[in-house]
Design a protein around this motif. Structure first.
Motif, mmCIF file in Angstrom:
data_model
loop_
_atom_site.group_PDB
_atom_site.id
_atom_site.type_symbol
_atom_site.label_atom_id
_atom_site.label_comp_id
_atom_site.label_asym_id
_atom_site.label_seq_id
_atom_site.Cartn_x
_atom_site.Cartn_y
_atom_site.Cartn_z
ATOM 1 N N ILE A 78 84.163 -20.083 -54.492
ATOM 2 C CA ILE A 78 84.667 -20.353 -55.692
ATOM 3 C C ILE A 78 85.657 -21.058 -55.196
ATOM 4 C CG2 ILE A 78 86.839 -19.140 -56.164
ATOM 5 C CD1 ILE A 78 85.890 -16.498 -56.353
ATOM 6 N N TYR A 79 86.354 -22.672 -55.633
ATOM 7 C CA TYR A 79 86.673 -23.920 -55.058
ATOM 8 C C TYR A 79 86.255 -24.209 -53.617
ATOM 9 C CZ TYR A 79 89.793 -23.534 -59.479
ATOM 10 O OH TYR A 79 90.574 -23.592 -60.465
ATOM 11 N N ALA A 80 84.986 -23.756 -53.922
ATOM 12 C CA ALA A 80 84.315 -24.839 -52.364
ATOM 13 C C ALA A 80 84.663 -23.779 -50.959
ATOM 14 C CB ALA A 80 85.155 -26.152 -51.797
ATOM 15 N N LYS A 81 84.853 -21.864 -51.188
ATOM 16 C CA LYS A 81 84.473 -21.575 -50.371
ATOM 17 C C LYS A 81 83.702 -20.238 -51.101
ATOM 18 C CE LYS A 81 88.579 -22.374 -48.323
ATOM 19 N NZ LYS A 81 90.285 -21.538 -47.512
ATOM 20 N N LEU A 82 82.805 -19.981 -50.239
ATOM 21 C CA LEU A 82 81.614 -19.197 -50.818
ATOM 22 C C LEU A 82 82.148 -17.187 -50.981
ATOM 23 C CD1 LEU A 82 78.173 -19.285 -47.668
ATOM 24 C CD2 LEU A 82 78.813 -20.592 -49.878
ATOM 25 N N GLY B 85 89.854 -8.410 -63.825
ATOM 26 C CA GLY B 85 88.645 -7.096 -62.955
ATOM 27 C C GLY B 85 87.115 -7.416 -62.909
ATOM 28 N N THR B 86 86.871 -9.258 -63.347
ATOM 29 C CA THR B 86 86.172 -9.737 -63.604
ATOM 30 C C THR B 86 85.510 -9.583 -62.209
ATOM 31 O OG1 THR B 86 86.277 -10.090 -65.862
ATOM 32 C CG2 THR B 86 83.928 -11.482 -64.675
ATOM 33 N N THR B 87 83.465 -9.662 -61.982
ATOM 34 C CA THR B 87 83.576 -10.164 -61.102
ATOM 35 C C THR B 87 82.631 -11.624 -61.074
ATOM 36 O OG1 THR B 87 81.229 -9.063 -61.299
ATOM 37 C CG2 THR B 87 82.367 -7.721 -59.687
ATOM 38 N N ASN C 192 92.010 -16.806 -66.700
ATOM 39 C CA ASN C 192 90.263 -18.149 -67.466
ATOM 40 C C ASN C 192 89.889 -18.570 -66.888
ATOM 41 O OD1 ASN C 192 91.573 -18.251 -70.427
ATOM 42 N ND2 ASN C 192 93.738 -18.853 -69.465
ATOM 43 N N VAL C 193 88.471 -18.484 -66.360
ATOM 44 C CA VAL C 193 87.952 -19.264 -65.499
ATOM 45 C C VAL C 193 87.153 -20.398 -65.604
ATOM 46 C CG1 VAL C 193 88.231 -16.671 -64.053
ATOM 47 C CG2 VAL C 193 86.482 -16.922 -65.297
ATOM 48 N N GLU C 194 86.884 -20.728 -65.003
ATOM 49 C CA GLU C 194 85.307 -21.982 -64.958
ATOM 50 C C GLU C 194 84.065 -21.376 -64.435
ATOM 51 O OE1 GLU C 194 87.564 -25.578 -63.746
ATOM 52 O OE2 GLU C 194 87.833 -25.446 -66.110
ATOM 53 N N VAL C 195 82.555 -21.470 -65.319
ATOM 54 C CA VAL C 195 81.851 -21.766 -64.324
ATOM 55 C C VAL C 195 80.923 -23.068 -63.868
ATOM 56 C CG1 VAL C 195 79.821 -20.371 -63.534
ATOM 57 C CG2 VAL C 195 81.803 -18.979 -64.963
ATOM 58 N N THR C 196 80.734 -23.016 -62.867
ATOM 59 C CA THR C 196 79.840 -24.369 -62.764
ATOM 60 C C THR C 196 78.833 -24.757 -62.121
ATOM 61 O OG1 THR C 196 80.587 -26.840 -62.713
ATOM 62 C CG2 THR C 196 81.101 -25.247 -60.653
ATOM 63 N N TYR C 197 77.562 -25.448 -62.579
ATOM 64 C CA TYR C 197 76.942 -25.922 -61.628
ATOM 65 C C TYR C 197 76.130 -27.260 -62.261
ATOM 66 C CZ TYR C 197 71.119 -25.039 -60.735
ATOM 67 O OH TYR C 197 70.569 -25.401 -60.465
ATOM 68 N N ALA C 198 76.291 -28.096 -60.541
ATOM 69 C CA ALA C 198 76.100 -29.363 -60.764
ATOM 70 C C ALA C 198 74.800 -29.451 -60.485
ATOM 71 C CB ALA C 198 76.899 -29.982 -59.474
ATOM 72 N N LEU C 199 74.176 -30.658 -61.656
ATOM 73 C CA LEU C 199 72.473 -31.039 -61.294
ATOM 74 C C LEU C 199 72.701 -32.029 -60.290
ATOM 75 C CD1 LEU C 199 71.725 -29.618 -64.625
ATOM 76 C CD2 LEU C 199 70.905 -28.938 -62.579
ATOM 77 N N PRO C 200 71.298 -33.347 -60.278
ATOM 78 C CA PRO C 200 71.791 -34.554 -59.564
ATOM 79 C C PRO C 200 72.280 -35.467 -60.575
ATOM 80 C CG PRO C 200 69.817 -32.949 -59.127
ATOM 81 C CD PRO C 200 70.334 -32.567 -59.708
ATOM 82 N N THR D 174 82.464 -10.811 -55.368
ATOM 83 C CA THR D 174 84.027 -10.806 -55.327
ATOM 84 C C THR D 174 84.869 -10.761 -56.366
ATOM 85 O OG1 THR D 174 83.559 -12.273 -53.099
ATOM 86 C CG2 THR D 174 85.170 -12.551 -54.658
ATOM 87 N N VAL D 175 85.832 -10.375 -56.659
ATOM 88 C CA VAL D 175 86.661 -10.106 -58.316
ATOM 89 C C VAL D 175 87.753 -11.404 -58.286
ATOM 90 C CG1 VAL D 175 88.437 -9.270 -59.420
ATOM 91 C CG2 VAL D 175 87.094 -7.282 -58.087
ATOM 92 N N LEU D 176 87.707 -11.766 -59.283
ATOM 93 C CA LEU D 176 88.048 -13.246 -59.549
ATOM 94 C C LEU D 176 89.142 -13.283 -60.317
ATOM 95 C CD1 LEU D 176 85.120 -14.836 -62.013
ATOM 96 C CD2 LEU D 176 85.787 -15.648 -59.759
ATOM 97 N N ARG D 177 90.366 -13.712 -59.637
ATOM 98 C CA ARG D 177 92.149 -14.541 -60.872
ATOM 99 C C ARG D 177 92.090 -15.457 -61.616
ATOM 100 N NH1 ARG D 177 94.469 -15.350 -54.968
ATOM 101 N NH2 ARG D 177 93.121 -16.426 -54.719
ATOM 102 N N ASP D 178 93.048 -15.364 -62.197
ATOM 103 C CA ASP D 178 93.201 -15.944 -63.451
ATOM 104 C C ASP D 178 92.922 -17.175 -62.923
ATOM 105 O OD1 ASP D 178 93.933 -17.288 -65.596
ATOM 106 O OD2 ASP D 178 95.700 -17.325 -65.440
#
Length: 107
Positions: free
Chosen positions: A56-60, A27-29, A6-14, A65-69
């Motif tokens: 990922i969590y405020a770190k470039l 294994g998803t990037t 389970n992952v989240e993808v976020t994009y902040a607009l003004p 990069t392979v994602l973790r749960d």
């Protein structure tokens, strides 16, 4: 059978934030998660190979990069102004900063 993360993808607009929860195979990037989120189609100005950095969590993080749960992938917008250049300009103009920004003359 491949494990599901389970992952989240976020994009902040003004004025708002887009948050897309996803269930993806282990294994998803970062790049694959951003593409699966649909945010690239919704916001064509996002350029993950150019102007927009990813994290990922405020770190470039690099796109491969392979994602973790439970990771949260963040798409960063480019800066409008370079903070160092703004401070230098303010110093060159002789303005003294007070706590919280602005000039000390306003206090």
């Amino acid at each position: 059978m491949a494990e599901i993360i389970n992952v989240e993808v976020t994009y902040a607009l003004p004025q708002r934030q887009e948050l897309v929860p996803l269930r993806l195979p282990e294994g998803t990037t970062v790049r694959a998660a951003v593409e699966a989120s649909g945010l690239l189609k919704k916001y064509p100005d996002i350029d993950i190979d150019g102007a927009n950095k990813l994290g990922i969590y405020a770190k470039l993080a690099k796109p491969d990069t392979v994602l973790r749960d439970r990771d949260r992938v963040e798409i960063y917008r480019p800066l409008i102004a370079d903070p160092k250049a703004v401070r230098k300009k303010r110093a060159d103009e002789g303005k003294v900063m007070k706590k919280g920004g602005g000039s000390a003359d306003e206090a």
